[in-house]
Design a protein around this motif. Structure first.
Motif, PDB file in Angstrom:
ATOM      1  N   ALA A 179       0.052  -6.830   0.432  1.00 43.85           N
ATOM      2  CA  ALA A 179      -0.893  -7.828  -0.073  1.00 43.85           C
ATOM      3  C   ALA A 179      -0.122  -8.885  -0.848  1.00 43.85           C
ATOM      4  O   ALA A 179       0.716  -8.561  -1.694  1.00 43.85           O
ATOM      5  N   ILE A 180      -0.407 -10.136  -0.557  1.00 41.04           N
ATOM      6  CA  ILE A 180       0.274 -11.254  -1.213  1.00 41.04           C
ATOM      7  C   ILE A 180      -0.758 -12.160  -1.859  1.00 41.04           C
ATOM      8  O   ILE A 180      -1.626 -12.721  -1.180  1.00 41.04           O
ATOM      9  N   GLY A 181      -0.685 -12.269  -3.184  1.00 44.13           N
ATOM     10  CA  GLY A 181      -1.517 -13.219  -3.908  1.00 44.13           C
ATOM     11  C   GLY A 181      -0.852 -14.573  -3.905  1.00 44.13           C
ATOM     12  O   GLY A 181       0.371 -14.679  -4.065  1.00 44.13           O
ATOM     13  N   SER A 182      -1.648 -15.613  -3.725  1.00 41.68           N
ATOM     14  CA  SER A 182      -1.091 -16.945  -3.570  1.00 41.68           C
ATOM     15  C   SER A 182      -1.483 -17.859  -4.723  1.00 41.68           C
ATOM     16  O   SER A 182      -2.461 -17.618  -5.433  1.00 41.68           O
ATOM     17  N   ASN A 183      -0.702 -18.921  -4.873  1.00 40.83           N
ATOM     18  CA  ASN A 183      -1.032 -19.937  -5.866  1.00 40.83           C
ATOM     19  C   ASN A 183      -2.269 -20.740  -5.498  1.00 40.83           C
ATOM     20  O   ASN A 183      -2.755 -21.526  -6.315  1.00 40.83           O
ATOM     21  N   ASP A 184      -2.776 -20.563  -4.270  1.00 46.93           N
ATOM     22  CA  ASP A 184      -4.016 -21.244  -3.895  1.00 46.93           C
ATOM     23  C   ASP A 184      -5.236 -20.372  -4.174  1.00 46.93           C
ATOM     24  O   ASP A 184      -6.312 -20.590  -3.624  1.00 46.93           O
ATOM     25  N   ASN A 185      -5.047 -19.329  -5.023  1.00 48.46           N
ATOM     26  CA  ASN A 185      -6.136 -18.478  -5.520  1.00 48.46           C
ATOM     27  C   ASN A 185      -6.628 -17.450  -4.503  1.00 48.46           C
ATOM     28  O   ASN A 185      -7.695 -16.853  -4.709  1.00 48.46           O
ATOM     29  N   THR A 186      -5.907 -17.220  -3.427  1.00 51.21           N
ATOM     30  CA  THR A 186      -6.335 -16.268  -2.415  1.00 51.21           C
ATOM     31  C   THR A 186      -5.357 -15.101  -2.321  1.00 51.21           C
ATOM     32  O   THR A 186      -4.250 -15.151  -2.862  1.00 51.21           O
ATOM     33  N   VAL A 187      -5.790 -14.057  -1.623  1.00 52.12           N
ATOM     34  CA  VAL A 187      -4.933 -12.912  -1.316  1.00 52.12           C
ATOM     35  C   VAL A 187      -4.949 -12.721   0.193  1.00 52.12           C
ATOM     36  O   VAL A 187      -6.008 -12.731   0.823  1.00 52.12           O
ATOM     37  N   ILE A 188      -3.773 -12.547   0.779  1.00 50.81           N
ATOM     38  CA  ILE A 188      -3.659 -12.338   2.222  1.00 50.81           C
ATOM     39  C   ILE A 188      -3.040 -10.966   2.465  1.00 50.81           C
ATOM     40  O   ILE A 188      -2.072 -10.581   1.808  1.00 50.81           O
ATOM     41  N   LEU A 189      -3.626 -10.218   3.402  1.00 50.29           N
ATOM     42  CA  LEU A 189      -3.124  -8.911   3.788  1.00 50.29           C
ATOM     43  C   LEU A 189      -2.257  -9.039   5.037  1.00 50.29           C
ATOM     44  O   LEU A 189      -2.609  -9.761   5.971  1.00 50.29           O
ATOM     45  N   TRP A 190      -1.144  -8.307   5.036  1.00 43.17           N
ATOM     46  CA  TRP A 190      -0.210  -8.342   6.162  1.00 43.17           C
ATOM     47  C   TRP A 190       0.044  -6.933   6.667  1.00 43.17           C
ATOM     48  O   TRP A 190       0.253  -6.002   5.878  1.00 43.17           O
ATOM     49  N   ASP A 191       0.042  -6.787   7.971  1.00 43.14           N
ATOM     50  CA  ASP A 191       0.473  -5.550   8.609  1.00 43.14           C
ATOM     51  C   ASP A 191       1.993  -5.629   8.760  1.00 43.14           C
ATOM     52  O   ASP A 191       2.510  -6.479   9.482  1.00 43.14           O
ATOM     53  N   VAL A 192       2.709  -4.745   8.045  1.00 41.13           N
ATOM     54  CA  VAL A 192       4.174  -4.812   8.043  1.00 41.13           C
ATOM     55  C   VAL A 192       4.786  -3.544   8.651  1.00 41.13           C
ATOM     56  O   VAL A 192       5.921  -3.181   8.330  1.00 41.13           O
ATOM     57  N   ARG A 193       4.049  -2.885   9.533  1.00 43.78           N
ATOM     58  CA  ARG A 193       4.633  -1.722  10.207  1.00 43.78           C
ATOM     59  C   ARG A 193       5.835  -2.126  11.053  1.00 43.78           C
ATOM     60  O   ARG A 193       6.796  -1.363  11.170  1.00 43.78           O
ATOM     61  N   ASP A 194       5.768  -3.328  11.615  1.00 42.30           N
ATOM     62  CA  ASP A 194       6.939  -3.904  12.271  1.00 42.30           C
ATOM     63  C   ASP A 194       7.479  -4.963  11.325  1.00 42.30           C
ATOM     64  O   ASP A 194       6.996  -6.098  11.294  1.00 42.30           O
ATOM     65  N   HIS A 240       8.342  -8.378  12.544  1.00 37.87           N
ATOM     66  CA  HIS A 240       7.271  -9.217  13.073  1.00 37.87           C
ATOM     67  C   HIS A 240       5.951  -8.877  12.376  1.00 37.87           C
ATOM     68  O   HIS A 240       5.025  -8.339  12.997  1.00 37.87           O
ATOM     69  N   PRO A 241       5.836  -9.148  11.068  1.00 38.54           N
ATOM     70  CA  PRO A 241       4.581  -8.863  10.360  1.00 38.54           C
ATOM     71  C   PRO A 241       3.452  -9.740  10.883  1.00 38.54           C
ATOM     72  O   PRO A 241       3.675 -10.852  11.360  1.00 38.54           O
ATOM     73  N   SER A 242       2.219  -9.235  10.783  1.00 37.75           N
ATOM     74  CA  SER A 242       1.065  -9.992  11.260  1.00 37.75           C
ATOM     75  C   SER A 242      -0.041  -9.977  10.212  1.00 37.75           C
ATOM     76  O   SER A 242      -0.203  -9.002   9.468  1.00 37.75           O
ATOM     77  N   ARG A 243      -0.792 -11.047  10.138  1.00 37.03           N
ATOM     78  CA  ARG A 243      -1.863 -11.163   9.152  1.00 37.03           C
ATOM     79  C   ARG A 243      -3.041 -10.285   9.540  1.00 37.03           C
ATOM     80  O   ARG A 243      -3.363 -10.108  10.716  1.00 37.03           O
ATOM     81  N   LEU A 244      -3.709  -9.736   8.514  1.00 41.03           N
ATOM     82  CA  LEU A 244      -4.875  -8.891   8.712  1.00 41.03           C
ATOM     83  C   LEU A 244      -6.119  -9.587   8.165  1.00 41.03           C
ATOM     84  O   LEU A 244      -6.188  -9.890   6.970  1.00 41.03           O
ATOM     85  N   GLY A 245      -7.089  -9.845   9.013  1.00 38.73           N
ATOM     86  CA  GLY A 245      -8.343 -10.395   8.550  1.00 38.73           C
ATOM     87  C   GLY A 245      -8.225 -11.761   7.912  1.00 38.73           C
ATOM     88  O   GLY A 245      -7.202 -12.447   8.016  1.00 38.73           O
ATOM     89  N   SER A 246      -9.291 -12.132   7.214  1.00 42.61           N
ATOM     90  CA  SER A 246      -9.347 -13.424   6.545  1.00 42.61           C
ATOM     91  C   SER A 246      -8.830 -13.311   5.115  1.00 42.61           C
ATOM     92  O   SER A 246      -8.853 -12.220   4.531  1.00 42.61           O
ATOM     93  N   ALA A 268       0.850  -1.184   0.000  1.00 48.90           N
ATOM     94  CA  ALA A 268       0.000   0.000   0.000  1.00 48.90           C
ATOM     95  C   ALA A 268       0.889   1.239   0.000  1.00 48.90           C
ATOM     96  O   ALA A 268       2.069   1.178   0.362  1.00 48.90           O
ATOM     97  N   ALA A 269       0.323   2.384  -0.394  1.00 45.79           N
ATOM     98  CA  ALA A 269       1.122   3.600  -0.548  1.00 45.79           C
ATOM     99  C   ALA A 269       1.764   4.054   0.749  1.00 45.79           C
ATOM    100  O   ALA A 269       2.835   4.676   0.726  1.00 45.79           O
ATOM    101  N   ASP A 270       1.138   3.767   1.898  1.00 44.93           N
ATOM    102  CA  ASP A 270       1.725   4.184   3.164  1.00 44.93           C
ATOM    103  C   ASP A 270       2.778   3.213   3.671  1.00 44.93           C
ATOM    104  O   ASP A 270       3.436   3.468   4.689  1.00 44.93           O
TER     105      ASP A 270
END
Length: 231
Positions: free
Chosen positions: A61-76, A79-85, A54-56
């Motif tokens: 956001a990571i698109g996967s070979n299993d057809n999904t996208v996972i959002l990660w909080d990478v402010r740290d 120690h990145p952490s997953r956001l939502g489902s 994201a611009a900030d």
């Protein structure tokens, strides 16, 4: 350990996210503050097919070979952490991801012939919601122009055949498209931007007086009538 693709820089240019592309590989975060001595920060997800910051720089956001996208909080970054489902609904590996400039909208496209770009509302990144989809031809790359926040992905098939990647210049005045034949084409968007910025004036000039009520409902369905060429 393998071909580093896909890759993307964080907006500040000091962090790189890269998929190792090796069996069991992961998206690896690299600290590039000292380019001569890059430092590995950690890893996030296996089997990535697309990545975007994201611009900030706070969300990846990571698109996967299993057809999904996972959002990660990478402010740290250590120690990145997953956001939502995970964002689900594609029928193939996610080929391209793009954040709108304000970070509130995400566009995703899959590799298979889905013929659509899916839009997601990230106003609350812990609770992402699907907004809908834009019909398109076979899409391999999506990008938002830098001068607007409304969802407006570029359909590469509108420009030329075999486009595999698209990117706007930071000022929004030109577009670069990379093609499967090994060429890169630069497009001047001055005319398109002028049309968009002066749509009413151009419409008046083209129609020589604007649209009456019947013409409006024929060509601009779904919006209330307005006089586009006031005297």
């Amino acid at each position: 350990g393998g071909l580093a693709a896909p890759v993307t820089f964080a907006p500040d240019g000091r962090t790189l996210a890269a998929d190792s592309a090796s069996p069991g590989g992961s998206v690896i975060l690299w600290d590039l503050s000292d380019r001569a001595h890059s430092r590995r920060l950690g890893q996030l997800l296996t089997g990535a097919s697309a990545v975007a910051f994201a611009a900030d720089g706070h969300t990846l956001a990571i698109g996967s070979n299993d057809n999904t996208v996972i959002l990660w909080d990478v402010r740290d970054l250590a120690h990145p952490s997953r956001l939502g489902s995970p964002l689900t609904g594609h029928t193939g590996p996610v080929a391209s991801i793009a954040f709108a400039p304000d970070g509130r909208t995400l566009a995703t496209a899959a590799r298979l012939n889905e013929n659509a770009v899916v839009l997601w509302d990230l106003t609350d990144p812990t609770r992402p919601a699907r907004l809908g989809q834009l019909p398109a031809g076979r899409v391999s790359s999506v990008v938002f122009s830098p001068d607007r926040d409304n969802p407006d992905p570029v359909r590469a098939t509108d420009l030329t055949i075999g486009v595999s990647s698209v990117m706007f210049a930071s000022d929004g005045r030109s577009l670069a498209t990379g093609s499967n034949d090994g060429t890169v084409i630069l497009w001047d968007l001055a005319g398109l931007n002028n049309l968009r910025n002066h749509a009413v004036e151009r419409a008046c000039a083209i129609t020589r007086g604007g649209l009456d009520h019947d013409e409006w409902h024929r060509y601009v369905s779904g919006l209330p009538y307005q006089d586009t060429c006031p005297a």
